[in-house]
Design an enzyme around this catalytic site. Structure first.
Site, short mmCIF file in Angstrom:
data_model
loop_
_atom_site.label_atom_id
_atom_site.label_comp_id
_atom_site.label_asym_id
_atom_site.label_seq_id
_atom_site.Cartn_x
_atom_site.Cartn_y
_atom_site.Cartn_z
N GLU A 169 0.84 -1.21 0.00
CA GLU A 169 0.00 0.00 0.00
C GLU A 169 0.87 1.26 0.00
O GLU A 169 0.78 2.12 0.89
CB GLU A 169 -0.95 0.01 1.19
CG GLU A 169 -2.02 -1.04 1.10
CD GLU A 169 -3.11 -0.89 2.15
OE1 GLU A 169 -2.92 -0.16 3.13
OE2 GLU A 169 -4.16 -1.54 1.99
N GLU A 327 -6.37 -7.83 -0.16
CA GLU A 327 -6.78 -7.81 1.24
C GLU A 327 -8.24 -7.40 1.35
O GLU A 327 -8.66 -6.45 0.70
CB GLU A 327 -6.00 -6.74 2.02
CG GLU A 327 -4.54 -6.96 2.22
CD GLU A 327 -3.92 -5.79 2.99
OE1 GLU A 327 -4.65 -5.06 3.70
OE2 GLU A 327 -2.72 -5.59 2.84
C1 GAL Z 1 -4.17 -2.51 5.04
C2 GAL Z 1 -2.73 -2.92 5.25
C3 GAL Z 1 -2.57 -4.10 6.17
C4 GAL Z 1 -3.48 -3.95 7.35
C5 GAL Z 1 -4.89 -3.84 6.86
C6 GAL Z 1 -5.94 -3.83 7.93
O1 GAL Z 1 -4.26 -1.15 4.86
O2 GAL Z 1 -2.10 -3.21 4.02
O3 GAL Z 1 -1.24 -4.20 6.56
O4 GAL Z 1 -3.08 -2.82 8.07
O5 GAL Z 1 -5.00 -2.65 6.12
O6 GAL Z 1 -6.03 -2.67 8.63
#
Ligand code: GAL
Length: 686
Positions: A169, A327
């Site tokens: 990210e 994710e």
């Molecule tokens: C994303 C990030 C993860 C984790 C997830 C949940 O932004 O890539 O590492 O932080 O959110 O909050």
């Protein structure tokens, strides 16, 4: 190589640049961020067993591992990651291996405090969270590239290595840094864009407020000022910041590609309701697989509509590149004001919604919910409470469903309607010193998308430079910036028979934020057959009635018809009798303009009117669909898949034949779908 002795039922990945970068998996990617360094070794073997039970086929490893891989400056320790990678290979699970550059360790910030980002007000960010580096820092880049090369050389040829995950990210927390290094990099970027300082002065309109720059050193990032910034400086700083973050991806990717040319490379995007700093339309051509991170805005009980929007946008960022969800969450998050847990079935609906809209994989943050750290209340595939849980049962159920989707990879979603979405307009329209604080870019984008969703229509969410000719209907909500090329392509699209809907403030300014003179919305005025003389924003809470008895709020315009006809006009408020919604027959096509903030029902009605002029049909007849039933279709040379997702409270009955790959049974006429359920029908040819 020492790992050649490993034997596993494992599919080796070769990147065929003409082929599909995920086809080596056979079924959609399924897994999560896997952070075993947070856990005792005792847990690692159990992880592999549970992953096999859940049918996990891909995990992202090493994302936040810099401090573990380089515990002291220049001292590398791959021993623990070797064990993890060997374990994955032995279990037949692919690794989406990170180059571990997402968060520099504390020693790095101690040795190089000048790499810490500077905020708009001049204060320096401290280490202690994550991503504490300036995107334009050459010191950060040098160390990041060194680590990337070391990891790539060490793991090149490892049997678990299936994909590279660049950074994480990028720009999520640090996209806009205002330090002197960033200022230098910004000036370099501006020299490439404008060449000449006079051209920059012209583009930025620096004759206003005595802002004319006489030396390049006068040019600064938009640091904290007494009142409003120069708007074009601010927009250019957005553009520069997105590009600076993209340059990190490119540099790290190029190191990986040079060492392992056949391994596909991605980095995870944030196409969602929360993050707007990165223009992913410009990033997407730089990855082999578009990977998106999507988290629901749980304040919105119908957040699945925004999920559908994000999925449609991810699919369309670039043509002919596969996409996946890198994710999302199995249940609650930890970073929203109220972290709402998912209802039974909701996680499966969310996941299959992405697949329905073209995703070739759905992954989670993270495999095991953490015991410690800032995100310990974020759900995982393995919850704190273990496997006798709703979450784990659904995780295994979803794994079994995805395993049945072996013909799915590479099939595509076809849309005849496009909604134009533009990060630059998002940045620019939401700037300060505009006519009304109540006008925000995403407001009309979501309203128009929602109307198409309510009509059951599949939509491509496309950047403004995309060819419009394949579409029957093009929807342009609040596209504040439109260059001459966009205006001409839009005009040709309508003139040659297309239908279009445009909402207020679209086409108001050019790419330098200079207003098109002669009446708003200058870029599209001719095509729309109107001329807007003056904006009339409304007071907070004020409502105005239209002559079709609907009410509007936020925004009105003093509009003159120049070829268009009025479909609805104001009966009260500041502009009684003035047209609020217009229709213009232009060449072979028709363009509607909405000059005010219609409520959702009126927006839906106008979208239905526009759809009637086209032959666009939903994947299933709307009459048979109860509210909340989402239907989409993926198809390819081998056949087609009808996705039916019931977000509503009533059962749905759909006429179809084939095999439902969710229930794993044949459907021979009418499929009945309970409230909350999903079906994926591999359709029989007629
Ligand atoms: C994303 C990030 C993860 C984790 C997830 C949940 O932004 O890539 O590492 O932080 O959110 O909050």
């Amino acid at each position: 190589m020492w790992w050649n002795v490993l034997t596993c039922g494992f599919s080796w990945c070769n990147l065929d640049r003409m082929g599909h970068a995920l086809s080596f998996l056979g079924t959609p990617a399924y897994g999560a961020d896997y952070n075993p360094e947070q856990w005792d070794h005792a847990v690692w073997a159990e992880d592999l067993d549970l992953m096999r039970t859940a049918k996990v086929n891909l995990v992202s490893v090493g994302i936040f591992s810099w401090a573990h891989l380089e515990p002291r400056p220049g001292v590398l320790d791959f021993s623990w990651l070797d064990e993890v990678m060997d374990g994955l290979a032995g279990a037949g699970i692919n690794a989406n291996l990170a180059n571990a550059t997402a968060s520099p360790p504390p020693w790095f910030s101690r040795l190089f405090p000048e790499t810490l980002p500077i905020l708009e007000d001049g204060s320096r960010v401290w280490p202690g969270s994550r991503q504490a580096y300036c995107p334009s820092s050459p010191i950060y880049l040098e160390h990041a590239l060194g680590l990337t090369a070391a990891i790539a050389e060490h793991y090149a040829g490892h049997p678990a290595l299936a994909m590279w995950h660049v950074n994480n990210e990028i720009g999520g927390h640090n996209a806009r840094c205002y330090c002197d290094m960033s200022a230098d990099a910004f000036r370099t970027w501006l020299k490439i864009r404008y060449g000449d300082l006079d051209d920059l002065n012209e583009a930025w309109g620096t004759s206003f407020w005595s802002q004319r720059c006489s030396e390049w050193d006068d040019v600064l990032p938009p640091r904290q000022t007494g009142t409003f910034h120069n708007p074009t400086q601010d927009l250019d700083f957005h553009r520069f910041s997105s590009d600076a973050c993209l340059d990190i991806h490119r540099a790290e990717r190029d190191v990986l590609r040079a060492i392992t040319p056949t391994i596909p490379i991605t980095t995870n995007f944030m196409v969602n309701a929360f993050k707007k700093d990165l223009d992913y339309a410009s990033w997407a051509p730089e990855v082999d697989i578009v990977a998106n991170d999507h988290y629901l805005n749980t304040a919105d009980p119908e957040a699945y509509v925004e999920l559908a929007f994000a999925a449609d946008a991810s699919r369309c960022l670039v043509e002919d590149t596969p996409w996946m969800v890198m994710e999302h969450s199995t249940s609650a998050m930890n970073w929203q004001p109220r972290n709402i847990a998912k209802q039974p079935g909701e996680m499966i609906r969310n996941s299959l919604q992405h697949v329905a809209r073209g995703a070739d994989g759905v992954m989670f943050f993270q495999w095991r919910a953490s015991r410690a750290g800032a995100e310990k209340y974020h759900s995982g595939m393995v919850p704190h409470a273990g496997t006798d849980t709703k979450v784990w049962r659904e995780v295994t159920e979803l794994g079994a469903i995805l395993e049945r989707l072996d013909g799915m990879i590479g099939t595509s979603v076809t849309a005849e309607v496009a909604l134009v979405f533009d990060w630059e307009s998002w940045w620019a329209l939401d700037e300060r010193a505009h006519p009304s604080i109540d006008v925000t870019y995403r407001d009309r984008v979501q309203a128009l998308y929602r109307s198409l969703w309510n009509a059951g229509i599949t939509v491509d969410v496309v950047p403004p430079d995309r060819d419009l000719t394949p579409y029957s209907l093009v929807v342009i909500p609040s596209l504040y910036i439109a260059n001459r090329d966009m205006a001409e392509r839009f005009d040709r699209f309508v003139a040659s028979g297309g239908s279009a809907i445009v909402t207020y403030l679209s086409g108001t300014v050019d790419e330098n934020l200079h207003i098109y003179l002669g009446g708003y919305p200058g870029a599209f005025r001719h095509t729309l057959g109107i001329r807007v003389e003056e904006f009339f924003p409304l007071r907070e809470g004020e409502q105005v009635t239209l002559d079709d008895d609907s009410t509007v709020d936020t925004w009105c315009e003093l509009l003159h018809l120049e070829g268009a006809t009025a479909l609805a006009s104001y009966v009260d408020g500041p502009l009684p009798g003035v047209p609020a919604v217009t229709e213009h027959h232009h060449g072979e096509g028709t363009a509607w303009y909405i000059a005010t903030r219609l409520d959702q029902a009126a927006t839906d009605a106008l979208v239905r009117t526009a759809l009637k002029t086209t032959r666009v049909k939903p994947p299933i007849p709307r009459v048979t669909a109860p509210p909340g039933l989402e239907a989409t279709r993926r198809s390819g040379p081998e056949g087609s898949y009808l996705f039916l997702i019931n977000h509503g409270d009533e059962p749905a009955y759909v006429r179809t034949r084939g095999r439902d790959l969710v229930a794993d049974r044949d459907v021979t006429g009418t499929l009945s779908l309970k409230a909350g359920a999903v079906a994926i029908v591999q359709e029989e040819a007629d």
